[in-house]
Design a protein around this motif. Structure first.
Motif, PDB file in Angstrom:
ATOM      1  N   ASP A 220      -3.837  -4.417   9.883  1.00 51.85           N
ATOM      2  CA  ASP A 220      -2.539  -4.847   9.597  1.00 51.85           C
ATOM      3  C   ASP A 220      -1.973  -5.526  10.722  1.00 51.85           C
ATOM      4  N   PHE A 221      -2.306  -5.414  11.787  1.00 50.13           N
ATOM      5  CA  PHE A 221      -1.954  -6.369  12.876  1.00 50.13           C
ATOM      6  C   PHE A 221      -2.037  -8.147  12.760  1.00 50.13           C
ATOM      7  N   VAL A 222      -3.497  -8.400  12.158  1.00 55.53           N
ATOM      8  CA  VAL A 222      -3.738  -9.517  11.801  1.00 55.53           C
ATOM      9  C   VAL A 222      -2.848 -10.067  10.696  1.00 55.53           C
ATOM     10  N   CYS A 223      -2.880  -9.486   9.788  1.00 52.59           N
ATOM     11  CA  CYS A 223      -1.824  -9.801   8.636  1.00 52.59           C
ATOM     12  C   CYS A 223      -0.431  -9.886   8.906  1.00 52.59           C
ATOM     13  N   LEU A 224       0.162  -9.067   9.756  1.00 51.76           N
ATOM     14  CA  LEU A 224       1.495  -9.250  10.392  1.00 51.76           C
ATOM     15  C   LEU A 224       1.722 -10.692  10.996  1.00 51.76           C
ATOM     16  N   ARG A 225       0.583 -11.085  11.833  1.00 52.80           N
ATOM     17  CA  ARG A 225       0.690 -12.213  12.712  1.00 52.80           C
ATOM     18  C   ARG A 225       0.523 -13.545  11.750  1.00 52.80           C
ATOM     19  N   GLU A 226      -0.339 -13.304  10.911  1.00 53.12           N
ATOM     20  CA  GLU A 226      -0.606 -14.355   9.979  1.00 53.12           C
ATOM     21  C   GLU A 226       0.712 -14.568   9.038  1.00 53.12           C
ATOM     22  N   THR A 227       1.484 -13.711   8.542  1.00 55.35           N
ATOM     23  CA  THR A 227       2.629 -13.548   7.811  1.00 55.35           C
ATOM     24  C   THR A 227       3.695 -14.139   8.635  1.00 55.35           C
ATOM     25  N   ARG A 228       3.682 -13.823   9.880  1.00 55.56           N
ATOM     26  CA  ARG A 228       4.709 -14.649  10.833  1.00 55.56           C
ATOM     27  C   ARG A 228       4.574 -16.026  10.888  1.00 55.56           C
ATOM     28  N   ASP A 229       3.203 -16.519  11.313  1.00 54.38           N
ATOM     29  CA  ASP A 229       2.895 -17.835  11.359  1.00 54.38           C
ATOM     30  C   ASP A 229       3.227 -18.541  10.109  1.00 54.38           C
ATOM     31  N   ALA A 230       3.277 -17.882   8.918  1.00 50.83           N
ATOM     32  CA  ALA A 230       3.411 -18.596   7.753  1.00 50.83           C
ATOM     33  C   ALA A 230       4.783 -18.683   7.435  1.00 50.83           C
ATOM     34  N   LEU A 231       5.451 -17.690   7.774  1.00 48.27           N
ATOM     35  CA  LEU A 231       7.231 -17.678   7.780  1.00 48.27           C
ATOM     36  C   LEU A 231       7.617 -18.901   8.613  1.00 48.27           C
ATOM     37  N   ALA A 232       7.037 -18.815   9.751  1.00 48.96           N
ATOM     38  CA  ALA A 232       7.639 -19.822  10.765  1.00 48.96           C
ATOM     39  C   ALA A 232       7.591 -21.242   9.973  1.00 48.96           C
ATOM     40  N   LYS A 233       6.305 -21.499   9.371  1.00 46.81           N
ATOM     41  CA  LYS A 233       6.311 -22.887   9.151  1.00 46.81           C
ATOM     42  C   LYS A 233       7.195 -23.112   7.951  1.00 46.81           C
ATOM     43  N   GLU A 234       7.370 -21.879   7.004  1.00 42.77           N
ATOM     44  CA  GLU A 234       8.441 -22.115   5.804  1.00 42.77           C
ATOM     45  C   GLU A 234       9.621 -22.071   6.503  1.00 42.77           C
ATOM     46  N   LEU A 235      10.137 -21.872   7.624  1.00 44.07           N
ATOM     47  CA  LEU A 235      11.567 -22.134   8.094  1.00 44.07           C
ATOM     48  C   LEU A 235      11.571 -23.021   9.169  1.00 44.07           C
ATOM     49  N   ASP A 236      10.453 -23.695   9.351  1.00 50.85           N
ATOM     50  CA  ASP A 236      10.255 -24.952  10.163  1.00 50.85           C
ATOM     51  C   ASP A 236      10.962 -24.505  11.901  1.00 50.85           C
ATOM     52  N   VAL A 237      10.086 -23.497  12.076  1.00 51.81           N
ATOM     53  CA  VAL A 237      10.555 -22.981  13.442  1.00 51.81           C
ATOM     54  C   VAL A 237       9.282 -22.551  14.140  1.00 51.81           C
ATOM     55  N   ASN A 238       9.370 -22.465  15.632  1.00 52.94           N
ATOM     56  CA  ASN A 238       8.060 -22.282  16.397  1.00 52.94           C
ATOM     57  C   ASN A 238       7.837 -20.793  16.134  1.00 52.94           C
ATOM     58  N   PRO A 239       6.577 -20.398  15.635  1.00 52.18           N
ATOM     59  CA  PRO A 239       6.350 -19.076  15.653  1.00 52.18           C
ATOM     60  C   PRO A 239       6.528 -18.189  16.771  1.00 52.18           C
ATOM     61  N   ASP A 240       6.805 -18.681  18.027  1.00 51.40           N
ATOM     62  CA  ASP A 240       7.120 -17.719  19.141  1.00 51.40           C
ATOM     63  C   ASP A 240       8.648 -17.556  19.054  1.00 51.40           C
ATOM     64  N   GLU A 241       9.358 -18.141  17.958  1.00 53.89           N
ATOM     65  CA  GLU A 241      10.531 -17.654  18.125  1.00 53.89           C
ATOM     66  C   GLU A 241      11.042 -16.389  16.985  1.00 53.89           C
ATOM     67  N   LEU A 242       9.739 -16.008  16.414  1.00 49.91           N
ATOM     68  CA  LEU A 242       9.723 -14.735  15.652  1.00 49.91           C
ATOM     69  C   LEU A 242       8.828 -13.824  16.200  1.00 49.91           C
ATOM     70  N   GLU A 243       9.428 -12.781  16.829  1.00 47.78           N
ATOM     71  CA  GLU A 243       8.614 -11.743  17.266  1.00 47.78           C
ATOM     72  C   GLU A 243       7.857 -10.692  16.414  1.00 47.78           C
ATOM     73  N   LEU A 244       7.058 -10.179  16.912  1.00 53.78           N
ATOM     74  CA  LEU A 244       6.115  -9.222  16.132  1.00 53.78           C
ATOM     75  C   LEU A 244       6.537  -7.740  16.684  1.00 53.78           C
ATOM     76  N   SER A 245       6.810  -6.897  15.982  1.00 53.10           N
ATOM     77  CA  SER A 245       7.121  -5.475  16.393  1.00 53.10           C
ATOM     78  C   SER A 245       5.911  -4.658  15.683  1.00 53.10           C
ATOM     79  N   MET A 246       5.055  -4.262  16.379  1.00 52.66           N
ATOM     80  CA  MET A 246       3.832  -3.811  15.668  1.00 52.66           C
ATOM     81  C   MET A 246       2.970  -2.696  16.913  1.00 52.66           C
TER      82      MET A 246
END
Length: 290
Positions: A220-246
């Motif tokens: 689940d943690f691997v999935c959320l991190r990978e999902t965040r990275d993909a969303l950051a790419k979609e939004l054209d932002v640095n992945p570090d701008e999107l936190e992970l709460s897990m």
């Protein structure tokens, strides 16, 4: 055993009610010790990561069904802890009226649309809502935040999108890597000026949490991190701008090793919770003697 009135915190937003809440010294000592132990474990896990030396994750002390005196004991010196999480809107409303405004509340429970506006409007020190899973709920939170009396100076309400990484029907959240997730993120960023997209949150499968070890990655943690990275790419932002709460009491160290920005820990700090029907926001003296 006697109880003592809590000392007045050095906080201009302290409520008169908070100054009168009795705190059991022995209970407070236990809570402080528990919190310090969890904080130490968080620091150790963060230091052991292979992803560089990030700042230690934020610790949200999950205080649902626990009395206001427990929260005040940890918010007062020497720990002066700020971030507390609640699961039920009515309980959070009651506690927020009693306790100092310097507390940073997180709503982490299932969010009902008919309570979203009130939640964002009536708790000025609501720091984040971590369980947003639809555009409708985001819109209602934005509406409520816009109605704050001090809305002209209030900072945007932080929101996390809840992602159902385990695929369990019993879990809320949008599917990882879905068009629904991307659309919700864009809706928050483009159409909700009183909200700030803070990141993604998940509540993983219990079995995976219990199986998490230093040698075993939680899917689940691997999935959320990978999902965040993909969303950051979609939004054209640095992945570090999107936190992970897990990460919670059972598995927060494993979550930190996977890059969690925030962990939500309850029973390890506060002990076992009472049944919801037996919980009290304000306990009498006798019930605090434990």
């Amino acid at each position: 055993m006697t109880t003592t009135d809590s000392p007045q915190p050095k906080d201009p937003h302290t409520t008169p009610a908070a100054m009168k809440i009795p705190i059991n010294p022995q209970r407070a000592s236990t809570l402080v010790s528990n919190l310090e132990h969890v904080t130490s474990r968080i620091s150790s896990a963060a230091g052991a990561g292979a992803r560089g030396p990030p700042p230690p994750p934020r610790l949200v002390a999950v205080s649902k069904l626990k009395p206001a005196s427990d929260i005040l004991a940890l918010h007062n010196p020497p720990t002066s802890h700020e971030h507390f999480g609640e699961n039920y809107v009515q309980e959070l409303l009651e506690k927020s009226r009693l306790l100092p405004r310097s507390i940073k509340w997180h709503f982490i429970g299932g969010l009902q649309s008919n309570k979203a506006t009130q939640l964002a409007r009536d708790i000025p020190n609501l720091w984040a809502v971590e369980s947003v899973d639809s555009e409708k709920k985001a819109t209602l939170l934005d509406k409520g935040r816009s109605q704050l009396t001090s809305s002209a100076t209030a900072e945007p309400l932080r929101v996390f999108i809840q992602v159902n990484t385990s695929g369990e029907d019993s879990k809320s959240g949008v599917p990882p890597g879905s068009g629904e997730l991307n659309a919700l993120a864009r809706h928050i960023r483009n159409n909700c000026p009183h909200l700030r997209l803070q990141g993604l949150m998940t509540i993983g499968a219990i079995a995976r949490s219990k199986a998490t070890t230093p040698e075993t990655e939680n899917e689940d943690f691997v999935c959320l991190r990978e999902t965040r990275d993909a969303l950051a790419k979609e939004l054209d932002v640095n992945p570090d701008e999107l936190e992970l709460s897990m990460g919670m009491s059972e598995d927060f160290e494993g979550a930190i090793r996977q890059g969690s920005s925030e962990v939500r820990v309850g029973s390890t700090i506060f002990g076992e919770r009472p049944a919801k029907k037996d919980a009290k926001v304000l306990e009498d003296t006798e019930s605090e003697k434990r």
